[in-house]
Enzyme design. Structure first.
Site, PDB file in Angstrom:
ATOM      1  N   ASP A  50       0.868  -1.177   0.000  1.00  0.00           N
ATOM      2  CA  ASP A  50       0.000   0.000   0.000  1.00  0.00           C
ATOM      3  C   ASP A  50       0.903   1.225   0.000  1.00  0.00           C
ATOM      4  OD1 ASP A  50      -3.242   0.238   0.828  1.00  0.00           O
ATOM      5  OD2 ASP A  50      -2.077   2.076   1.057  1.00  0.00           O
ATOM      6  N   ASP A  77       3.596   2.723  -4.353  1.00  0.00           N
ATOM      7  CA  ASP A  77       2.680   3.603  -5.072  1.00  0.00           C
ATOM      8  C   ASP A  77       2.621   3.089  -6.504  1.00  0.00           C
ATOM      9  OD1 ASP A  77       1.415   5.591  -6.522  1.00  0.00           O
ATOM     10  OD2 ASP A  77       2.600   7.235  -5.704  1.00  0.00           O
ATOM     11  N   VAL A  78       1.458   2.612  -6.935  1.00  0.00           N
ATOM     12  CA  VAL A  78       1.358   1.963  -8.243  1.00  0.00           C
ATOM     13  C   VAL A  78       1.506   2.939  -9.405  1.00  0.00           C
ATOM     14  CG1 VAL A  78      -0.055   0.085  -7.326  1.00  0.00           C
ATOM     15  CG2 VAL A  78      -1.175   2.090  -8.374  1.00  0.00           C
ATOM     16  N   ASN A 104      -5.472  -4.616  -6.696  1.00  0.00           N
ATOM     17  CA  ASN A 104      -6.624  -4.019  -6.035  1.00  0.00           C
ATOM     18  C   ASN A 104      -6.580  -2.499  -6.040  1.00  0.00           C
ATOM     19  OD1 ASN A 104      -9.038  -4.185  -4.215  1.00  0.00           O
ATOM     20  ND2 ASN A 104      -7.616  -3.136  -2.833  1.00  0.00           N
ATOM     21  N   TYR A 170     -13.821   6.954 -13.688  1.00  0.00           N
ATOM     22  CA  TYR A 170     -13.697   5.661 -13.018  1.00  0.00           C
ATOM     23  C   TYR A 170     -14.226   4.530 -13.902  1.00  0.00           C
ATOM     24  CZ  TYR A 170     -13.974   2.218  -9.215  1.00  0.00           C
ATOM     25  OH  TYR A 170     -13.823   1.110  -8.424  1.00  0.00           O
ATOM     26  N   LYS A 174     -12.154   1.346 -15.369  1.00  0.00           N
ATOM     27  CA  LYS A 174     -12.502  -0.042 -15.076  1.00  0.00           C
ATOM     28  C   LYS A 174     -12.858  -0.816 -16.345  1.00  0.00           C
ATOM     29  CE  LYS A 174     -11.817  -0.057 -10.652  1.00  0.00           C
ATOM     30  NZ  LYS A 174     -10.714  -0.850 -10.067  1.00  0.00           N
ATOM     31  N   ALA A 203     -19.435  -3.251  -2.314  1.00  0.00           N
ATOM     32  CA  ALA A 203     -18.931  -4.051  -1.193  1.00  0.00           C
ATOM     33  C   ALA A 203     -18.803  -3.118   0.001  1.00  0.00           C
ATOM     34  CB  ALA A 203     -17.591  -4.690  -1.532  1.00  0.00           C
TER      35      ALA A 203
END
Length: 262
Positions: A50, A77-78, A104, A170, A174, A203
């Site tokens: 993370d 950090d992606v 994720n 977003y 996705k 979720a």
């Protein structure tokens, strides 16, 4: 018609015994931490990652208390290719190899296309789509070099299929994750590596309630077949299945963890 409340989470069945699993964006209260817990319950060695280092350290301490040396943490950090590479290298140095990557990391937000800035658009795509690409590329290179197959599971969203106001960035990200999943699966099929994705709708977890109105949460839950939001462990269980050898002939697929799909 609404269904009953959620069932209790099932006990682990060693679905991932002996596998090394890397999970990005694992330190929050949502799907990432639920995935880390499910993979540990299923017998895996788990690398949690993370960019929020205090939360990551806290989760590492908590999980290590129950699972000892089967969990290890590495900040990442992606959006930074160097950090992504260091995550994969660190995982291999610590556990000897990787078998599964679970992407994720994602970033949302609400803004009409009329008002959305280039910066808002690019930030969401950089984390949610390009970040998934960076991590997938790094993991696949390692899996190919290892020569014993493996799996990547991406976290997409039903918004990759359906429309919702204020979610153009977003949803586009996705939908891109879904397309990336299908194409990457074809690129590495000859190496025995599988690439799949899940597409959750809603979720429920504590952070979600802080950033989303109760009215919207209620509306989204009412659209589901069971009349409720998913529990994060219910999404995590599908991810664990896709990561496991039970899904050995499944690749390039997007599994809807929701009744909302094409």
């Amino acid at each position: 018609m609404s269904g009953s409340g959620p069932p209790a989470a099932p006990h682990g069945r060693e679905l991932l015994a002996g596998k090394v699993v890397v999970v990005t964006a694992a330190a929050g209260t949502g799907i990432g931490s639920a995935v880390a817990r499910r993979c540990l319950d299923e017998g895996a060695q788990v690398v949690i990652s993370d960019q929020h280092q205090p939360r990551l350290a806290a989760l590492q301490q908590e999980l290590a208390g129950a699972h000892g040396g089967r969990v290890w943490s590495h900040p990442c950090d992606v959006t930074d290719e160097t950090q992504v590479g260091a995550l994969m290298t660190g995982a291999v140095q610590h556990f000897g190899r990787i078998d599964v990557l679970i992407n994720n990391a994602g970033l949302g937000g609400t803004s009409s296309v009329l008002d959305m800035t280039d910066e808002e658009w690019l930030r969401v795509l950089d984390v949610s789509l390009t970040g998934t690409f960076r991590c997938t590329r790094a993991a696949l290179r390692q899996l190919v070099a290892q020569g014993h197959g493996g799996a990547v599971v991406n976290n997409a969203s039903v918004l990759g299929w359906r429309a919702q106001p204020g979610q153009a960035h977003y949803a586009a990200a996705k939908a891109g994750v879904m397309a990336l999943t299908r194409c990457a699966a074809m690129d590495v099929a000859e190496h025995g590596i599988r690439v799949n994705a899940v597409a959750p709708s809603l979720a429920v977890h504590p952070f979600l309630a802080k950033v989303t109105s109760e009215e919207l949460l209620t509306d989204l839950a009412s659209r589901e077949a069971f009349g409720r939001a998913a529990q994060t462990w219910e999404v995590a269980s599908v991810i664990a299945f896709l990561a496991s050898d039970y899904a050995s002939y499944l690749t390039g697929e997007v599994i809807s963890v929701s009744s909302q799909h094409p």
